[in-house]
Structure formats: C-alpha cells, structure tokens
Design a protein around this motif. Structure first.
Motif, short mmCIF file in Angstrom:
data_model
loop_
_atom_site.label_atom_id
_atom_site.label_comp_id
_atom_site.label_asym_id
_atom_site.label_seq_id
_atom_site.Cartn_x
_atom_site.Cartn_y
_atom_site.Cartn_z
N THR A 926 -41.29 -1.47 30.38
CA THR A 926 -40.40 -2.13 29.42
C THR A 926 -39.98 -1.22 28.28
O THR A 926 -39.20 -1.60 27.42
CB THR A 926 -41.11 -3.38 28.83
N SER A 927 -40.50 0.02 28.30
CA SER A 927 -40.21 0.95 27.20
C SER A 927 -39.46 2.19 27.65
O SER A 927 -38.93 2.92 26.82
CB SER A 927 -41.53 1.39 26.54
N GLY A 928 -39.43 2.45 28.94
CA GLY A 928 -38.84 3.70 29.44
C GLY A 928 -39.88 4.77 29.69
O GLY A 928 -39.57 5.84 30.19
N ILE A 929 -41.19 4.49 29.29
CA ILE A 929 -42.30 5.38 29.62
C ILE A 929 -43.05 4.69 30.77
O ILE A 929 -43.55 3.58 30.62
CB ILE A 929 -43.22 5.62 28.43
N TYR A 930 -43.11 5.38 31.90
CA TYR A 930 -43.67 4.78 33.12
C TYR A 930 -45.06 5.37 33.36
O TYR A 930 -45.19 6.60 33.51
CB TYR A 930 -42.75 5.04 34.31
N LEU A 931 -46.09 4.48 33.37
CA LEU A 931 -47.47 4.87 33.63
C LEU A 931 -47.84 4.39 35.01
O LEU A 931 -47.92 3.17 35.27
CB LEU A 931 -48.40 4.28 32.57
N ILE A 932 -48.07 5.32 35.93
CA ILE A 932 -48.31 4.99 37.34
C ILE A 932 -49.65 5.58 37.73
O ILE A 932 -49.89 6.79 37.56
CB ILE A 932 -47.19 5.53 38.24
N ASP A 933 -50.57 4.72 38.22
CA ASP A 933 -51.92 5.14 38.62
C ASP A 933 -51.95 5.56 40.08
O ASP A 933 -51.38 4.88 40.95
CB ASP A 933 -52.92 4.01 38.40
N VAL A 934 -52.62 6.68 40.33
CA VAL A 934 -52.87 7.18 41.68
C VAL A 934 -54.37 7.07 41.94
O VAL A 934 -55.18 7.50 41.11
CB VAL A 934 -52.39 8.65 41.81
N ARG A 935 -54.71 6.50 43.11
CA ARG A 935 -56.13 6.33 43.45
C ARG A 935 -56.62 7.56 44.18
O ARG A 935 -56.21 7.82 45.32
CB ARG A 935 -56.31 5.09 44.32
N PRO A 936 -57.53 8.32 43.58
CA PRO A 936 -58.05 9.52 44.27
C PRO A 936 -58.78 9.18 45.56
O PRO A 936 -58.83 10.00 46.48
CB PRO A 936 -59.00 10.13 43.23
N THR A 937 -59.33 7.98 45.65
CA THR A 937 -60.07 7.62 46.87
C THR A 937 -59.15 7.49 48.07
O THR A 937 -59.61 7.46 49.20
CB THR A 937 -60.82 6.31 46.64
N ASP A 938 -57.80 7.36 47.82
CA ASP A 938 -56.86 7.30 48.94
C ASP A 938 -56.55 8.67 49.51
O ASP A 938 -55.92 8.78 50.56
CB ASP A 938 -55.55 6.67 48.48
N LEU A 939 -57.00 9.72 48.79
CA LEU A 939 -56.53 11.06 49.13
C LEU A 939 -57.64 11.87 49.79
O LEU A 939 -58.83 11.64 49.56
CB LEU A 939 -56.06 11.78 47.86
N THR A 940 -57.23 12.82 50.60
CA THR A 940 -58.18 13.70 51.28
C THR A 940 -58.73 14.69 50.27
O THR A 940 -57.97 15.44 49.64
CB THR A 940 -57.50 14.46 52.42
N PRO A 941 -60.08 14.70 50.08
CA PRO A 941 -60.66 15.63 49.10
C PRO A 941 -60.39 17.08 49.48
O PRO A 941 -60.27 17.44 50.64
CB PRO A 941 -62.16 15.29 49.13
N ALA A 942 -60.35 17.88 48.41
CA ALA A 942 -60.21 19.34 48.54
C ALA A 942 -58.93 19.75 49.25
O ALA A 942 -58.83 20.87 49.74
CB ALA A 942 -61.43 19.93 49.24
N SER A 943 -57.91 18.88 49.33
CA SER A 943 -56.62 19.21 49.95
C SER A 943 -55.54 19.16 48.87
O SER A 943 -55.48 18.21 48.08
CB SER A 943 -56.29 18.22 51.07
N GLU A 944 -54.69 20.15 48.87
CA GLU A 944 -53.58 20.17 47.91
C GLU A 944 -52.46 19.28 48.43
O GLU A 944 -51.88 19.54 49.49
CB GLU A 944 -53.07 21.60 47.71
N ILE A 945 -52.15 18.21 47.71
CA ILE A 945 -51.21 17.19 48.17
C ILE A 945 -49.98 17.22 47.26
O ILE A 945 -50.09 17.22 46.04
CB ILE A 945 -51.86 15.79 48.15
N HIS A 946 -48.79 17.22 47.91
CA HIS A 946 -47.51 17.27 47.20
C HIS A 946 -47.05 15.86 46.89
O HIS A 946 -46.95 15.00 47.77
CB HIS A 946 -46.45 17.99 48.04
N PHE A 947 -46.76 15.57 45.61
CA PHE A 947 -46.30 14.26 45.18
C PHE A 947 -44.88 14.37 44.61
O PHE A 947 -44.52 15.37 44.01
CB PHE A 947 -47.22 13.69 44.08
N LEU A 948 -44.11 13.29 44.80
CA LEU A 948 -42.82 13.11 44.13
C LEU A 948 -42.96 11.95 43.16
O LEU A 948 -43.50 10.89 43.52
CB LEU A 948 -41.71 12.79 45.13
#
Length: 1056
Positions: A926-948
């Motif tokens: 509602t302000s134009g500042i977007y706070l988006i949470d990423v769950r590390p448990t969804d991701l493969t540990p020790a792997s470099e993952i590209h996000f958009l």
C-alpha cells in the motif's frame, strides 16, 4: 644587361591633351533587397509563394540600395628627366631586353593604368651585340656543303636577309680542333658570300689560317674587323666557314682521329664530330661557337643610329610607331620591358603616367509613389588626390541611360551632403559623367531621377475587380505599367493594418516577362485564410536593370482570432506531438530479452512471468501475463497510439517454436478479432475465416529455425497472412475476422495447450498510419495552455466562449476575456488508449475556432529497485561477486521500491513477485515498498539460485531486478594441532597450539574462530597460542567457529 638612368638637357613640349580612360562601372544588374521573414500569425503560417523585394514591414515610401558601383578618380604626371635605357646581351645570354621598375613612380592608393612613352629624338644607337650560333638537332639550319673541289664547308653564321650592314667585330670559337694527316694543306676560317642565287657560298671575301700545334690545328679569338656590305640583293647571304683541302680521310679509311670537332658549351650531349665524307655524330664535350656583330645604318655609312621602328623596338611586346612613340594601357602597370630582335642598343625615353583609383559608391533610390523616382550615387569615402605636381585631375562614372542628372554635390563628409551646393564643373556625354577641376578631397554625390514605371494595381475575385476583400476570398492581382516594357520584374506585397504591426502577409513576384507589355499579371493568388479585420496596405514595385516603379494603396479586409496552443504538459513535462507514422514500431527482443536456455524468457503454458525491456528506453510495447491470470497467455500490448481500426496494417513476427501447436490472437479493447493457429506436428497454419477454420498445407518446420509470419489487416473486418514470403489471401478475397475491430488494435496473445510449449519470439514490427497525436502516460492529469488574441491588434478578445470535450463528453466550458486559458484535463485515472479532445473558441463576428486533438495514453514507465535483502532484520552477507548468503533459520525478506519514473513517486497496489524456476513468493504493497519473504527451506542448500524480482500493476510497465542467493545451513568445522613434549599428551608452557577452520564448498565461509582455557572467557583466534600464562597441571582447551550467516558449530575440547 643593364638599365641606366641619367639626367640630360632635354625639354619636352606636350602638344596633346591628356586622354583619361573612363572606367565605366555598370550601375546595377538588378535591385537587391534584404528579404524579411514572413511573420507567423497563428498555428499555421501564411505561405509566401515568392519572396518580394519590397520591405518586410510597411512603409509609405519605397527606398533602398541597388548593387554597388564605383567611380574613378584620375590624374596624370610626367617623368621629370629622361630615362636612359640600355639593351645589351652577352656571350652567356643572348636575350636583348631591359626592365624599368615603376615602383619609384608609384603613388599610394593609386594604380598606373596607362603609360605614354616617347623615344627622345626618335633615335636609338647600336652597341656591340653578341649573336650566339649553336648547332643543335636542327642541322638543316646550319649545315655542311661541298664544292666541286671536294672542300668541306661548315656554316657558322646565319643568313643576312636585311638590307643592313654588319661588321664582324670578333669571330670566335671557344675551341675548335682539326686533326690532319700528313700532307694535308692548312685549313682556314673563311668568310664566303653566295652570289649565284643557288644559296650556296661561291665567293670567298676573307680568310685566316688555323695555326698548327703538332698534328692538331687550333684557332680562337681572331679579330678580322671585316665589314659585310649587304646593300645589294646579290650580296646579302654570307657564311663563315671552315675550309681546307680534303681534310679528314676517305670513309674507307677507319682512322678515328682524323676528324673535325666542333665543341659546344652548355649541352650535355657534347659537340658534333664529322669525318671526311661521312655524317655528323655527337661526343661528350661542351663548348660553343659565336661571333659578335655591330649593326650599322646602311644609308649613313658607319653612323650607328636609327629609328625605334627600324630596329623593331618593343615596350611590353608592342612596337613603337614611326614617330618613336607608344601608348600602353592596362589595369595596374608596375614595370616596363623593352625588347628588340635586331641588335643591342641604347636610347633615352620620357614617360607620361596615368593614375587612377576606384572608389566604391552606393546607389540608392527613394519614391513616394509620385511620377518620378529619385536616385543618388554617393561615394562611400572621400575622394583624395596626392599632393605635389599632377595634371588633369577628374572624376569619371557612368549612369543608366534612363536616368537624368539633376546635379552634382560634394562635401567634407556624407552627413554634410544635404546642405551642399550644386557643383557645375561637369559634363554628361551619353551615360558618361565627367567631373573636372577637382581640387579638394571630398565626398561626391550625383543626384538623378527617372520615370516611375508602375501606374496602378488591380484586385479581382472570381474575375471581378474589387476594392475590398473578405476572409476565404481568392484574390488575383495585376499591375499597369506607365510605358510598355519588354523585360523586368514586378513584385507585390500586402501588409497587415498599422494598428497590428505593418508586417508582410502576402507577396507575389513576376520574375520576368517577355515581349512588349503594359499590363502584368502576377502569377500567385492570395487565399485569405486568416481573419485580421482592418485597413491593409498593398504595394507594387517594378524594376529592370535601369529603372524602378512604385505604387502604394490601401483596402479593407473583413474578419478571426489568433489561437496558439502554448503547451500541453503532464508530469511537469511538455508532451511530444507526433505526425502520421510509417513502420510504427519495431520491437527487437534478441539477446537483450531472452536466451534459448533461460525458461524465464520463454513464452510457455501455465503460470509464468515475462518482462521485456523498452527498446532504446522508449515507452513502447511490453509483455505481461495480465496480472497473474494464470491462463497461459503471454500478452504483447501495443502502445496507446496503436493502429486504428481502418486501413491496411501489418504485424510482423520473427520466431521459432518447439511445440505441438501454438495460437496467436489479435485483440482490440473489446476482445479477440483475428485467430491464427500454428500447428507444426501436421505442417499446417490455420486461420479463422469468420467462424470456420481454414488451413494452409506443406509447411516445413524445424526446431530452432526462425520463421517470419505477417498478419495483414484489411479495413476493420478482413485479414490475410504471409508466411516466409508466401502470401495466403484467399485468392485476393481475404479472410473475414472472427469479429470486426471496434476500436484500435490493443494487444497480441500467445498461448499453447501443451505444457511448457516453447515459443521463441525475436522481433515484433508493425506498419500502419496514425492521426497526429500527443503522447502521454497513465496516472496524471494533462494541462493545456492556450493563448487567444485578436489578430488585428493582438489584444485579448472579450467574452470569448470556450469548451473542452473528451471522448465525446463535455469536460468544461466558460467565458474568458484575458486571452489566456489554462485547462486541467482529467486523465489521471483514465486507462490506456487514444482519446479525442475537441477544443472550441467562439465569439460573435469572429470566425469560430475548433481544434481536434488526440491524446494517446500509454502505460506509465516504472522501475523496480532493490532496497535490501535481510534475515532477522539483519542485511544478508554478500561475497565479492554480489551473491547473497542466508541460513535456514528464518525467512529472507526482499525489500523492493516500485517507482513511477515520470513523477519519481512510489507506486502502491501492484503485485510483487520473487521467483526462481520452481518457487514464487508474492506480496502487495500500500506504500510502494514491497516486502516479499523467501523461505530458505524451499531452496536447495549450498546452491547458487538465480531470482527475479518482478512488480506489475495495470497501466504501468513491468520492471524487474535480479539477484543470486545461497542458503547455507551447515556449521563450519574447526580442528586443533600441536606437538606433545612427552607422550601421550604432556606439553610445557611454550608448546604452540594451531587451530584450523573451514566451511563447505559454495557456502558463506568462516566469519570467526575462538578458544578458551579451563572454561574461561572465549578468546578470538588469530595466531597459534601457548599456555605460558598457566601453572603446571591439567588444562582443558575448548574451540569453535561461526560462518558468515551465523551458523556456529558445537565446541570441541582437548585435555593436556
């Protein structure tokens, strides 16, 4: 050669008056005027068909300057003494010439344009003269002849073909040798005459022997002093020869030394050699033969004087006359050259020098429309003459034949000419004006007049003569001349009323006309398109190369308001105005948008995100998925100034595919209009013809090969396609659209029924025409600023009625008397598209003003920027490559700004999306500042993952950022190493302990390592340590490490 000057007791009687050449400068070849720019009087400027020579602003008189001219100021002067001229030559230079430099007679600012020369006593005196005789390749001119006795003759002298007398002062060969056999008579140099008429020498007049030295004979520099009398025709051909009895050998005798050598100086190929009876050939020796002669007057025995004409005396290549005189004319004579081709000589000459200088003049004229045109020819500067002796000072200039001289005036400066008296010492002979007896250095002016050649102007509308005109009239013009003319130029100008600004409103020109005419038709008509009520002025000017005509009249024009759109602004910026466009857009995606290995750049079935950057930064087409409708449609939105619904347009796609089928649909704002089905598995392309699918066979598809498909719209209800250059148009009848276009083309949809079908789109280009429009963006009102004035006096129009209409609905209306209207057009919440805006200004007795504008509202440019990435309120650790590292203890929060690039304000209400190839994390703001949470448990540990990081909102351009994230969920590892003093674990207080530490591959790395002794405080480890601070006994050593994301291992223990 020398030039001598010496005083002599000579007196000169000048019996003829000086003739000063008049330099006639043409007054002009056409009247020249500075052209003035036609003034704009509204949104459109009046077109001036041909520029006029009349002034750009109205004046009741006609005046100006013609092309520049000159007058000539001149005088003469005599040389004070005779000048002695000596023309001589030498052995090394046989040119007979002398030069006289006139710089000593020069006068600053003046040039010598004529020289009269007079040879004193009409007499020149001959002096010794060298005649160079050199044999060259022209052997026929000086050749060898043989008499009956076999003697060989070598000719040294030229023929004497004039009835003159010569004396051989010296006959000389620099070096002549003759090699003889024994018994050969002495050779000799002889002088022969040809009296028999055959041209060959037959009578010897003089001889001298060649002296012998051993076997070589040599002769040089003898002075015979022999005079050749050639007064009779039988005695006018003489030869100097070499003679001997059979010198040289018979050709059968090969003795190479028995020969005559004639050496010449200055020729690199050497001299000529001849053996008896044979031809001549060259040898590399360089000497030459010559003799000196004296020119004698035949009728006066040995008196060496004669006339300049008799000696062919020339000055600057012109012969003196029989009286010893010559006159030479030029533009700037700086030296004199005296030459003769007979003999060297000396004489005295007197000179009369003519001086002149050109003074620029201004030719100006004035006319008040009366029967006569006044002319002034005025010198630009004072006419000055040098001090000292001078004769016949005068000023000369020319005038056109049609001008009459009224008087001549002079004053100390131009400003004083107005009060000067008429100077009467002048004569007019035809067009030549000669002012005589000039004694002062003044500015001179010649005043003249000529007939006014314009008698009247006629205005006609529809062939009928009129006195006044109205708005929308088409007016034709003609002019009647005072007298019949066969050539010239007529210009006509119309000017606004004086209470406006007297500026030029219309002009026409008859550049030239042939034949003898009195009435001249102007080639251009005045179409009156602007309403400026008031009294207009009309003027006509005629001129040829010598005269001017001028007339001034007035008439009344009855009618409009002057409306100017000063600016159209949005977001504080002036909107750009575009005209009709061809090749409206070419959106080149290429490597800038996608690569075949990146699924995020593929248009696929299912839920996806796709973002395209703008070509060259422009706000043009873009891809969205319609705010996560998840319908498998990739959409390409055309800008708001997309093609209109009528006319023929082309949408061209360059693409490759990897799927069983694919659909391309063309939409307007109300729905799908054209449907294309690409079906590689059966090698077909389908299109809907109204409600029926039709197909085209035999397409050859190859995975990864680019194809070109063009969709052509015809009007608003038909289409056809072109595939890889082949046209499919239903035999010219075209195909009916699914539905007719009801609005502008809005977007393209791409979708497939197959999961993860891949459609690689490289280019979209379009070609259509659009009406002129203002390019605006979503999200802000548009401010239109108008100024309206009376074109008659530029004053505001009282009680002016105005109205603004948007898309057929009245926006605002009212009245105004200030002449300035600023209207806020409501566009801040209008969706993208094109909106017609009608602007009207009305006033009684004025032509009403109406303007139709198109406002093209495009999506607003927006930009995503990364604020930070944090975990548990702490910024994430990044390595030197910009990779972010997090642990698995809590969510990672990505903070993004979504900014309106035009207002620099944040854009709330959009959909934020952080995604990799498998996961999507969403949030709104509602302000134009977007706070988006990423769950590390969804991701493969020790792997470099590209996000958009993508943010989308309707009517805003999609934007994204990218980052790489590694989840580090493993603890680091620490080891201890030492050398025991005694087994198994005895140490002393100097034993060193070393800690080793590491983190897993690709993980965040060790941030710190520490140890403690006997359960005390933890000490950061930086280097090996010992136990010197402790007493003897058992010691417990604990140690541990922490990585960069906060993972800390359980401590290890060592007992020693």
């Amino acid at each position: 050669m020398k030039l001598e000057s010496k005083k002599k007791a000579h007196f000169f009687l000048i019996t003829s008056a000086m003739l000063l050449t008049t330099v006639a400068a043409s007054l002009y070849t056409g009247i020249e005027w500075m052209e003035k720019r036609t003034e704009d009087i509204g949104p459109e400027s009046l077109e001036m068909p041909i520029s006029s020579d009349l002034p750009g602003s109205y004046t009741p008189t006609f005046e100006g300057d013609t092309s520049s001219g000159t007058l000539t100021a001149g005088f003469t002067n005599l040389t004070t003494t005779d000048i002695t001229i000596t023309i001589s030559n030498s052995e090394s230079n046989d040119a007979r010439e002398a030069f006289l430099d006139l710089s000593t007679h020069g006068i600053n600012g003046f040039s010598i344009y004529r020289v009269d020369a007079n040879v004193t006593g009409n007499e020149v005196t001959a002096i010794d003269d060298w005649m160079i005789v050199e044999d060259s390749s022209e052997l026929a001119d000086r050749h060898i002849t043989a008499n009956s006795s076999g003697a060989e003759y070598q000719m040294f002298a030229q023929e004497i073909d004039e009835t003159m007398r010569y004396e051989l002062k010296e006959l000389s060969m620099d070096y002549l040798t003759l090699t003889l056999d024994s018994g050969v008579s002495d050779p000799a140099v002889e002088l022969w005459n040809a009296t028999s008429g055959t041209g060959e020498p037959d009578t010897m007049a003089w001889t001298t022997s060649i002296q012998q030295s051993n076997s070589t004979r040599a002769w040089r520099h003898h002075s015979p002093g022999y005079t050749i009398n050639a007064s009779h025709s039988s005695n006018n051909t003489w030869f100097a020869v070499l003679n001997g009895t059979a010198w040289g050998l018979d050709p059968d005798n090969a003795d190479p030394f028995n020969r005559l050598r004639w050496y010449r100086r200055g020729i690199s190929n050497g001299g000529w050699t001849k053996t008896y009876g044979s031809g001549w050939f060259q040898e590399p020796t360089v000497f030459f033969l010559k003799y000196k002669r004296l020119y004698l007057n035949d009728s006066n025995d040995n008196n060496r004087t004669f006339t300049p004409a008799g000696s062919y005396l020339r000055m600057n290549n012109s012969l003196f006359d029989a009286n010893g005189r010559i006159s030479l004319a030029g533009t700037n004579i700086t030296n004199l050259t005296f030459t003769t081709n007979t003999t060297s000589m000396e004489f005295d000459v007197s000179l009369k020098l003519y001086y002149k200088k050109e003074v620029a003049t201004r030719r100006s004229f004035t006319s008040d429309g009366s029967s006569r045109i006044n002319w002034n020819i005025t010198a630009n500067d004072n006419v000055t003459f040098p001090s000292g002796t001078k004769f016949d000072t005068e000023i000369n200039l020319t005038k056109p034949s049609t001008w009459d001289v009224l008087g001549i005036y002079h004053a100390a400066d131009i400003a004083s000419l107005g009060s000067a008296s008429n100077y009467t010492q002048y004569t007019v002979n035809g067009n030549a004006i000669q002012i005589e007896g000039v004694t002062t250095s003044d500015t001179w002016q010649v005043r003249c007049d000529s007939n006014n050649q314009v008698n009247s102007i006629t205005k006609t509308v529809g062939g009928t003569p009129v006195q006044n005109v109205n708005v929308t009239n088409v007016v034709s013009f003609s002019s009647t001349l005072t007298s019949s003319q066969s050539g010239g130029n007529l210009s006509l100008c119309i000017y606004y009323p004086s209470n406006r600004n007297d500026s030029l409103v219309f002009s026409s020109s008859n550049a030239s006309f042939g034949g003898s005419v009195t009435d001249v038709e102007l080639p251009d008509d005045w179409t009156i398109s602007e309403n400026v009520p008031g009294v207009f002025r009309i003027q006509a000017r005629w001129n040829d190369t010598e005269s001017v005509g001028f007339i001034d009249e007035s008439f009344i024009l009855f009618g409009a308001m002057d409306v100017n759109l000063n600016s159209m602004q949005q977001y504080g910026n002036t909107l750009s105005f575009t005209n009709s466009t061809e090749n409206f857009e070419q959106f080149n995606m290429g490597d800038e948008i996608h690569s075949s290995s990146d699924d995020w750049d593929l248009i696929t079935a299912g839920d996806y995100d796709f973002n395209a950057t703008y070509r060259n930064g422009s706000m043009k087409g873009y891809f969205v998925d319609n705010d996560n409708l998840n319908d498998g449609h990739a959409r390409y939105y055309f800008p708001s100034d997309a093609p209109n619904t009528s006319g023929n347009h082309e949408i061209k796609l360059d693409f490759s595919i990897e799927s069983t089928n694919f659909y391309i649909q063309v939409y307007d704002s109300d729905g799908v209009r054209i449907n294309i089905w690409v079906h590689p598995s059966v090698n077909r392309i389908y299109t809907l013809n109204d409600t029926t699918w039709v197909f085209f066979d035999n397409f050859m598809w190859e995975t990864g090969v680019e194809h070109t498909l063009s969709i052509h719209t015809v009007g608003n209800n038909q289409h056809y396609i072109t595939f890889d250059g082949t046209v499919y148009d239903n035999s010219g009848s075209y195909y009916v659209n699914m539905n007719a276009f009801t609005s502008e083309i809005d977007r393209l949809h791409f979708y497939s029924g197959a999961s993860m079908a891949k459609f690689y789109l490289d280019d979209i280009s379009t070609s259509w025409s659009n009406p002129s429009r203002y390019a605006a963006n979503y999200g802000d009102d548009i401010t239109a600023d108008y100024s309206i004035s009376d074109t008659n006096d530029a004053a505001p129009i009282s009680n002016l009625e105005y109205s603004f209409e948007i898309n057929g609905s009245l926006e605002n209306q009212g009245t105004d008397s200030t002449g300035s209207i600023t209207e806020l057009l409501d566009f801040d919440t209008r969706s993208t598209g094109s909106y017609p805006v009608i602007v009207q200004f009305n006033r009684t007795y004025y032509h009403n003003y109406s303007e139709s504008l198109i406002m093209a509202i495009d999506a607003c440019p927006a930009d995503v920027s990364l604020i930070n990435i944090s975990q548990a309120a702490n910024p994430l650790y990044t390595n030197g490559s910009g990779v972010y590292f997090a642990n698995s203890d809590s969510n990672v929060t990505v903070a993004l700004n979504y900014t309106n690039l035009l207002s620099s304000s944040l854009v709330p209400g959009g959909n934020g999306n952080i995604t990799d190839t498998s996961n999507h994390y969403l949030n709104t703001s509602t302000s134009g500042i977007y706070l988006i949470d990423v769950r590390p448990t969804d991701l493969t540990p020790a792997s470099e993952i590209h996000f958009l990081g993508i943010i989308k909102k309707q009517y805003y351009h999609v934007s994204n950022i990218s980052f790489n994230l590694v989840v580090d969920s493993n603890d680091p590892n620490t080891t201890i190493d030492y050398d025991a003093a005694h087994a198994p674990n005895y140490v002393n207080n100097t034993t060193e302990f070393t800690l080793g530490f590491s983190d897993g591959a690709g993980e965040s790395g060790v941030a710190s390592t520490e140890y403690r002794l006997n359960g005390g405080s933890w000490t950061p480890y930086g280097a090996p340590f010992d136990l010197s601070s402790l007493s003897n006994g058992s010691v417990t050593i604990d140690y541990r490490s922490t990585d960069n994301v906060g993972n800390q291992e359980a401590f290890g223990t060592l007992l020693v």
